[in-house]
Design a protein around this motif. Structure first.
Motif, PDB file in Angstrom:
ATOM      1  N   LYS A 237      64.527  25.871  16.972  1.00 65.24           N
ATOM      2  CA  LYS A 237      65.220  26.584  16.209  1.00 65.24           C
ATOM      3  C   LYS A 237      65.668  28.026  16.552  1.00 65.24           C
ATOM      4  CE  LYS A 237      63.959  29.833  11.949  1.00 65.24           C
ATOM      5  NZ  LYS A 237      62.588  30.550  11.088  1.00 65.24           N
ATOM      6  N   LYS A 238      66.245  28.777  16.713  1.00 70.76           N
ATOM      7  CA  LYS A 238      67.042  29.796  17.334  1.00 70.76           C
ATOM      8  C   LYS A 238      66.749  30.699  17.572  1.00 70.76           C
ATOM      9  CE  LYS A 238      71.699  29.768  18.929  1.00 70.76           C
ATOM     10  NZ  LYS A 238      72.629  30.520  18.891  1.00 70.76           N
ATOM     11  N   LEU A 239      65.431  31.410  18.442  1.00 71.08           N
ATOM     12  CA  LEU A 239      64.969  32.709  17.035  1.00 71.08           C
ATOM     13  C   LEU A 239      65.557  34.013  17.731  1.00 71.08           C
ATOM     14  CD1 LEU A 239      61.405  31.475  18.014  1.00 71.08           C
ATOM     15  CD2 LEU A 239      63.073  30.702  16.092  1.00 71.08           C
ATOM     16  N   ILE A 240      66.077  33.852  18.890  1.00 68.39           N
ATOM     17  CA  ILE A 240      66.425  35.936  19.718  1.00 68.39           C
ATOM     18  C   ILE A 240      67.920  34.516  20.400  1.00 68.39           C
ATOM     19  CG2 ILE A 240      66.681  37.280  21.037  1.00 68.39           C
ATOM     20  CD1 ILE A 240      63.627  36.909  20.935  1.00 68.39           C
ATOM     21  N   SER A 241      68.766  35.723  20.102  1.00 64.82           N
ATOM     22  CA  SER A 241      70.701  35.506  20.491  1.00 64.82           C
ATOM     23  C   SER A 241      71.053  37.060  20.691  1.00 64.82           C
ATOM     24  CB  SER A 241      71.554  35.091  19.525  1.00 64.82           C
ATOM     25  OG  SER A 241      72.668  34.223  20.153  1.00 64.82           O
TER      26      SER A 241
ATOM     27  N   PHE B  95      72.415  34.567  25.794  1.00 62.99           N
ATOM     28  CA  PHE B  95      71.252  34.339  26.100  1.00 62.99           C
ATOM     29  C   PHE B  95      70.519  34.355  24.503  1.00 62.99           C
ATOM     30  CE2 PHE B  95      72.289  37.962  29.161  1.00 62.99           C
ATOM     31  CZ  PHE B  95      72.359  37.067  29.803  1.00 62.99           C
ATOM     32  N   SER B  96      70.089  33.076  25.171  1.00 63.99           N
ATOM     33  CA  SER B  96      69.067  32.736  22.955  1.00 63.99           C
ATOM     34  C   SER B  96      67.891  31.825  23.425  1.00 63.99           C
ATOM     35  CB  SER B  96      70.212  31.648  23.032  1.00 63.99           C
ATOM     36  OG  SER B  96      71.333  32.094  22.409  1.00 63.99           O
TER      37      SER B  96
ATOM     38  N   ALA C 289      73.797  41.680  27.598  1.00 67.16           N
ATOM     39  CA  ALA C 289      72.527  41.896  27.989  1.00 67.16           C
ATOM     40  C   ALA C 289      72.061  41.255  29.533  1.00 67.16           C
ATOM     41  CB  ALA C 289      71.589  42.075  26.449  1.00 67.16           C
ATOM     42  N   ASN C 290      71.209  42.059  29.957  1.00 67.34           N
ATOM     43  CA  ASN C 290      70.228  42.058  30.858  1.00 67.34           C
ATOM     44  C   ASN C 290      68.355  42.062  30.907  1.00 67.34           C
ATOM     45  OD1 ASN C 290      69.193  44.968  30.679  1.00 67.34           O
ATOM     46  ND2 ASN C 290      69.682  44.967  32.991  1.00 67.34           N
ATOM     47  N   ALA C 291      68.436  41.914  28.963  1.00 66.83           N
ATOM     48  CA  ALA C 291      67.228  41.946  29.233  1.00 66.83           C
ATOM     49  C   ALA C 291      66.821  41.678  27.255  1.00 66.83           C
ATOM     50  CB  ALA C 291      65.908  43.838  29.375  1.00 66.83           C
ATOM     51  N   LEU C 292      65.836  41.086  26.840  1.00 70.91           N
ATOM     52  CA  LEU C 292      65.409  40.811  25.853  1.00 70.91           C
ATOM     53  C   LEU C 292      64.059  40.714  25.662  1.00 70.91           C
ATOM     54  CD1 LEU C 292      66.201  37.007  26.246  1.00 70.91           C
ATOM     55  CD2 LEU C 292      67.205  38.345  24.618  1.00 70.91           C
ATOM     56  N   ASN C 293      63.737  41.418  24.598  1.00 72.24           N
ATOM     57  CA  ASN C 293      62.710  41.946  23.763  1.00 72.24           C
ATOM     58  C   ASN C 293      62.421  40.605  23.060  1.00 72.24           C
ATOM     59  OD1 ASN C 293      60.779  43.211  22.188  1.00 72.24           O
ATOM     60  ND2 ASN C 293      61.462  44.772  21.594  1.00 72.24           N
ATOM     61  N   VAL C 294      60.619  40.389  23.117  1.00 68.53           N
ATOM     62  CA  VAL C 294      60.800  39.258  23.073  1.00 68.53           C
ATOM     63  C   VAL C 294      59.083  39.726  22.617  1.00 68.53           C
ATOM     64  CG1 VAL C 294      61.428  37.738  24.290  1.00 68.53           C
ATOM     65  CG2 VAL C 294      59.195  38.791  24.917  1.00 68.53           C
TER      66      VAL C 294
END
Length: 87
Positions: A48-52, A40-41, A56-61
């Motif tokens: 611009k890639k900010l998170i990768s 997940f990105s 996982a099943n969740a992303l902290n944004v």
């Protein structure tokens, strides 16, 4: 209703079909249901890639500024992108 905050993905690939991304808009944590062992990105509007993160099943944004972003979900040779809104 919760349904108005869930984004369902539909693709020609059964592996990526029926993925749910919620809540959308998001303030802290975005949950991704319906897929395992994927990458997940999160990208800004200018690409611009900010998170990768992988597997996982969740992303902290939480640290992203408010605005529109793209969440790319990759599994094998297939990928799908969904718009997410950060509060």
């Amino acid at each position: 209703k919760l349904n108005q905050f869930i984004t369902e993905m539909r693709t020609n690939n059964t592996e990526l079909n029926n993925i749910k991304v919620y809540p959308n808009p998001v303030s802290t944590l975005i949950v991704i249901d319906g897929i395992d062992k994927a990458e997940f990105s999160v990208f800004s509007l200018d690409g611009k890639k900010l998170i990768s993160i992988i597997n996982a099943n969740a992303l902290n944004v939480q640290n992203l500024d408010a605005g529109l972003y793209f969440l790319e979900i990759k599994k094998g040779n297939f990928s799908s992108t969904v718009k997410i809104v950060k509060d």
